[in-house]
Write an enzyme that holds these catalytic residues in place. Structure first.
Site, PDB file in Angstrom:
ATOM      1  CB  CYS A 196      44.514  57.740  46.758  1.00 27.52           C
ATOM      2  SG  CYS A 196      45.226  56.749  48.080  1.00 27.52           S
ATOM      3  NE  ARG A 241      47.600  58.747  44.561  1.00 26.26           N
ATOM      4  CZ  ARG A 241      46.929  58.350  43.491  1.00 26.26           C
ATOM      5  NH1 ARG A 241      46.704  59.215  42.523  1.00 26.26           N
ATOM      6  NH2 ARG A 241      46.490  57.105  43.391  1.00 26.26           N
ATOM      7  CG  ASP A 244      49.878  55.934  41.668  1.00 29.18           C
ATOM      8  OD1 ASP A 244      50.628  55.931  42.665  1.00 29.18           O
ATOM      9  OD2 ASP A 244      49.312  54.919  41.233  1.00 29.18           O
TER      10      ASP A 244
HETATM   11  P1  4NP Z   1      47.990  55.442  46.377  1.00 29.37           P
HETATM   12  O1  4NP Z   1      49.201  54.775  45.580  1.00 29.37           O
HETATM   13  O2  4NP Z   1      46.745  55.209  45.540  1.00 29.37           O
HETATM   14  O3  4NP Z   1      48.362  56.872  46.432  1.00 29.37           O
HETATM   15  O4  4NP Z   1      47.916  54.756  47.735  1.00 29.37           O
HETATM   16  C1  4NP Z   1      49.195  53.438  45.154  1.00 29.37           C
HETATM   17  C2  4NP Z   1      49.453  52.431  46.048  1.00 29.37           C
HETATM   18  C3  4NP Z   1      49.485  51.120  45.623  1.00 29.37           C
HETATM   19  C4  4NP Z   1      49.264  50.824  44.287  1.00 29.37           C
HETATM   20  C5  4NP Z   1      48.996  51.847  43.396  1.00 29.37           C
HETATM   21  C6  4NP Z   1      48.961  53.159  43.827  1.00 29.37           C
HETATM   22  N1  4NP Z   1      49.321  49.495  43.851  1.00 29.37           N
HETATM   23  O5  4NP Z   1      49.161  49.268  42.628  1.00 29.37           O
HETATM   24  O6  4NP Z   1      49.506  48.578  44.660  1.00 29.37           O
END
Ligand code: 4NP
Length: 160
Positions: A10, A16, A128
């Site tokens: 991800c 995710r 997300d």
């Molecule tokens: P992930 O979610 O891609 O599912 O781990 C996110 C975690 C952090 C961020 C964005 C999405 N961020 O912008 O820090």
């Protein structure tokens, strides 16, 4: 029999993809396939490197019996493309980002989207949940359980 290796990818590797890793590991363990299938996860960005999964995701996952233990790391094209058999991305941007790192188009055949394994959820990506409330995390877990179940069936069929 050679072990099959799955990498979930991800953006941050704190919501995710560690959830997908924990869910798939739970399924693998309950079927006694730990010696045949390995799971890991990574993010296309490295901002959260070394961190545990987001506490909100750990809480929602643990309520369903999944223990998320992995620490965030960035996707490493030098190693991950060759090391893994299945590279499963969460959203369309993650997919494009991973594909764009395969400069010689050698490994793109390994790269897929989690949504393509979903049967009960008609989605084209795993959204997300970072800026969402509880319902966003629950929705991600529902989608991931659906996708992981069918991905595991497909991998088991390939062992036959
Ligand atoms: P992930 O979610 O891609 O599912 O781990 C996110 C975690 C952090 C961020 C964005 C999405 N961020 O912008 O820090």
């Amino acid at each position: 029999m050679t072990k099959k290796k799955i990498l979930f990818v991800c953006l941050g590797n704190i919501c995710r993809s560690p959830a997908a890793e924990g869910i798939m590991y739970g399924f693998i363990k309950s079927e006694g396939l730990e010696n045949q299938i390995e799971v890991d996860s990574a993010g296309t960005m490295g901002y959260h490197t070394g961190e545990k999964a987001d506490p909100r995701m750990r809480k929602h996952a643990s309520q369903r019996g999944y223990d998320l233990t992995s620490l965030a790391r960035r996707f490493n094209p030098e190693k991950d493309f060759s090391n893994f058999d299945y590279i499963v991305t969460m959203d369309n941007q993650n997919y494009e980002d991973v594909i764009s790192m395969d400069r010689k188009y050698e490994y793109s055949f390994k790269v897929s989207k989690m949504a393509q394994f979903c049967k009960t959820h008609k989605v084209n990506e795993v959204p997300d949940p970072y800026y969402s409330g509880s319902e966003g995390f629950e929705n991600v877990l529902d989608i991931l359980e659906d996708g992981c179940k069918n991905l595991l069936t497909k991998i088991k069929d390939e062992f036959k």
